[in-house]
Design an enzyme around this catalytic site. Structure first.
Site, PDB file in Angstrom:
ATOM      1  CG  ASN A 195      25.208  24.254 -26.321  1.00 46.01           C
ATOM      2  OD1 ASN A 195      26.402  24.175 -26.014  1.00 46.01           O
ATOM      3  ND2 ASN A 195      24.246  23.852 -25.517  1.00 46.01           N
ATOM      4  CE1 TYR A 196      25.028  31.575 -26.478  1.00 47.69           C
ATOM      5  CE2 TYR A 196      23.255  30.741 -27.877  1.00 47.69           C
ATOM      6  CZ  TYR A 196      24.404  31.496 -27.704  1.00 47.69           C
ATOM      7  OH  TYR A 196      24.955  32.159 -28.776  1.00 47.69           O
ATOM      8  NE  ARG A 197      28.508  24.411 -22.470  1.00 53.96           N
ATOM      9  CZ  ARG A 197      28.893  24.753 -23.698  1.00 53.96           C
ATOM     10  NH1 ARG A 197      28.003  24.900 -24.657  1.00 53.96           N
ATOM     11  NH2 ARG A 197      30.152  24.960 -23.985  1.00 53.96           N
TER      12      ARG A 197
ATOM     13  CB  SER B  77      21.703  21.698 -27.246  1.00 53.11           C
ATOM     14  OG  SER B  77      22.642  21.348 -28.227  1.00 53.11           O
TER      15      SER B  77
ATOM     16  N   GLY C 258      27.572   5.962 -22.410  1.00 49.81           N
ATOM     17  CA  GLY C 258      26.249   5.362 -22.333  1.00 49.81           C
ATOM     18  C   GLY C 258      25.095   6.343 -22.289  1.00 49.81           C
TER      19      GLY C 258
ATOM     20  NE  ARG D 165      16.043   8.399 -25.915  1.00 51.42           N
ATOM     21  CZ  ARG D 165      15.425   9.129 -26.831  1.00 51.42           C
ATOM     22  NH1 ARG D 165      15.663  10.406 -26.951  1.00 51.42           N
ATOM     23  NH2 ARG D 165      14.533   8.554 -27.628  1.00 51.42           N
TER      24      ARG D 165
ATOM     25  CD  GLU E 204      17.934   7.169 -32.166  1.00 46.49           C
ATOM     26  OE1 GLU E 204      17.863   8.159 -32.920  1.00 46.49           O
ATOM     27  OE2 GLU E 204      18.423   6.082 -32.527  1.00 46.49           O
ATOM     28  CB  SER E 205      19.168  12.611 -26.718  1.00 43.93           C
ATOM     29  OG  SER E 205      17.837  12.307 -26.366  1.00 43.93           O
TER      30      SER E 205
ATOM     31  CG  HIS F 142      25.390  24.025 -33.013  1.00 44.63           C
ATOM     32  ND1 HIS F 142      26.500  24.587 -32.409  1.00 44.63           N
ATOM     33  CD2 HIS F 142      24.841  23.201 -32.091  1.00 44.63           C
ATOM     34  CE1 HIS F 142      26.607  24.110 -31.179  1.00 44.63           C
ATOM     35  NE2 HIS F 142      25.631  23.276 -30.959  1.00 44.63           N
TER      36      HIS F 142
END
Lengths: 396, 396
Positions: free
Chosen positions: B200-202, B184, B354, B356, B358-359, B198
């Site tokens: 993103n591959y998943r 991502s 919840g 992270r 910053e990520s 942008h």
């Protein structure tokens, strides 16, 4: 994009916990004519009531009317009052005076910018005045909005307010008319040592439902004033909280500690584990005191805004600062954006239900910043601010 | 604030419409140990499934491991394959190669900044590499993250994926293990004429549940690449969409028109009535084609990023611009923030559960701007961009 003018809504339907707070800067729209959202939840907060209010579409006006009230509301209300004017009328008068006073004080202190005004009304009564000063000498963005709204809420909402949820007494009841009026303001200065201020005071009434004669009319007050600096000057924060406490103490010694905590709890950015600022006071659903007393309290709080804020601005508006100070202010402005877009119930409700976007989002700062994994150095001034946002303090 | 490192999640539980897309930049957390959210909906989108995934807590690593896969996954998978390596292994290899290639290309084009890297892993397998370049010569913020996640989803999610909702065959079924891997990235340049990208591959798999022998293993692919300029250069947008179409056409002529529309529909800022940018391609839940074909397609799309984006950057990165151009770019960055904080399912899910922070929020621009009631002059370059965001165009 919508072209009609609108203004903040400042009301809350009378439902029980979890409450739905339609808080700062939320305009109402003609939900009934735009979109049916009654069959699905409109936000994670709106658990008990899935239907929502229905309001007429607003139209721009060239001049400010003397009142936004329907003529029938301009006289003595059915509630106890020693005044010839209804609570509705006196509340409207108070918020409009407050808007004038705050805007005048801001223009004087700014010395450069002036407010742009948008006036609007609705055919069946109600309307508002939105004022925004942008890119002034002292403030980068200052919005001060008042609105008066006549609407209709679903009978479930009214029954929930009466504690009659699930009862069959209202099985045939129709929608319940309501009235809401409020003032809402967010003031973002340019100087990183001058704090952002937010305040919002609102009054809400339901009419007695026509098909349930004798059913009680509901009313309540909500609001608050809170301070969001990027740097802590103890004397500023003490002064600000002292003025809030003085306003509270004139009415009830329990108000300040209770509403101070409520404020710390409400302006919480859950995913950060920190508040957006250093708090102040916040209250909602307040109707378990004398109505005249609460009108007086809301008035006192509104009239205290200038005294609480302007001395701080005068002290800080010309303080020399570095690029690093500005960058930190901008990071904190990013937090302000996060709170308002992710958590503020008025904003999230307004965005999802088709409110006038420019009025809802006037609360956002002119500029904001997000740095990856920014951590202030322990013991630094930035760290102290963050610590106070994570661990709320008693300032007085 | 959380101190442990994390990384984007790039998966989606196998549920039926309305789908829950855990899209860009969403890190998983140990939800099971932190908080129970199984008894309430976590977002307005999560209608069918109220429980969620459970993942171990992550720990920082000093070095990149050769693979984040469990050793048992490194061999031939049970699915049809002509390769000695499993689809999981080949997908991980592909996204890590892509991360290296994209980061290298960005550093070369930037000529100033370099990526800061965070590596992390989980005790039971899985981990990730987050790379962020901030305040470079060309990009103000560029994040390129890969992650591999082993987790457990509730049996309802698995049954829904099989089309067995409400059936009793899985009444005694336990939680279903799943695997997810993805890349991502969000790249925000400084120059207002250079667009944001942008992609993103998943890839996602569920294991066959242990207590339901013979039950099919589920798998699917998702992703997309989209372009968000502040100003339209037709040749840039045509080039970008042409590369997307070429990647699609190698596999199925229906892909580009279908995924182009899907992209326009997904990146929609509902309260503005406009898209955040000029689109590209977007797809999700893709499993109704040959698995090898879709692995090839995801690889082709990922490997096309540099070819689609870098020529545009080279043309625009040094274009002279005025303060007005920069202010308009900043306003459009504000829209990016609005989309990501209000609508992006991965972001909103991550914030509420919840992840992270910053990520998750590395996708936000370094700086953004909100002006009250800003309306570009009709016919201006700014107006043309806005018009194309409101009324999506066919670019090729």
């Amino acid at each position: 994009m919508p072209s009609a003018l609108s203004s903040p809504l400042l009301l809350q339907p009378p439902i029980t916990a979890p409450t739905l707070n339609l808080s700062p800067l939320l305009p109402l729209r003609t939900l009934a004519t735009r979109r049916r959202i009654a069959t699905r939840p409109f936000s994670p907060f709106a658990v008990p009531i899935r239907a929502t209010v229905a309001i007429e579409k607003e139209t721009p006006e060239n001049e400010r009317p003397e009142t936004f009230l329907r003529s029938s509301d301009d006289v003595l209300s059915s509630s106890s009052s020693s005044s010839p004017l209804s609570v509705r009328a006196r509340f409207e008068k108070m918020i409009r005076e407050t808007q004038d006073e705050v805007c005048a004080a801001i223009e004087v202190a700014d010395g450069g910018g002036s407010f742009k005004e948008d006036v609007w009304s609705r055919p069946g009564g109600g309307g508002g005045i939105s004022r925004v000063l942008q890119d002034g000498a002292v403030w980068e963005k200052a919005g001060v909005n008042v609105s008066v709204v006549y609407g209709v809420m679903p009978p479930e909402a009214y029954r929930a307010a009466k504690g009659d949820v699930g009862g069959n007494s209202g099985a045939k009841a129709g929608p319940v008319p309501f009235f809401a009026a409020g003032i809402s303001s967010v003031l973002h200065p340019k100087n990183p040592f001058a704090p952002t201020l937010h305040f919002n005071y609102r009054y809400f009434e339901t009419d007695a439902p026509k098909d349930a004669p004798g059913a009680p009319r509901q009313w309540w007050f909500g609001g608050g004033t809170d301070l969001t600096p990027a740097y802590i000057f103890e004397e500023d924060v003490k002064h600000f909280h002292t003025v809030q406490k003085q306003a509270c103490d004139k009415f009830d010694p329990s108000f300040y500690p209770r509403f101070k905590k409520w404020c710390d709890d409400y302006f919480f950015i859950k995913h950060r584990g920190e508040r957006r600022g250093l708090g102040g006071i916040f209250f909602d659903d307040l109707n378990d005191y004398d109505q005249e007393m609460l009108l007086g309290f809301s008035t006192e709080c509104s009239k205290s805004v200038i005294r609480a804020y302007m001395p701080i601005i005068e002290r800080r508006k010309d303080t020399p600062f570095t690029e690093e100070h500005k960058a930190w202010q901008q990071l904190r402005r990013g937090r302000y954006v996060e709170f308002n877009l992710v958590y503020d119930r008025g904003t999230t409700f307004g965005l999802k239900t088709g409110g006038r976007i420019e009025s809802i989002l006037v609360s956002l700062p002119l500029t904001a910043r997000w740095e990856y994994d920014h951590k202030p150095e322990e013991g630094s001034e930035e760290w102290k601010l963050l610590d106070a946002c994570i661990n709320p303090k008693e300032w007085i």
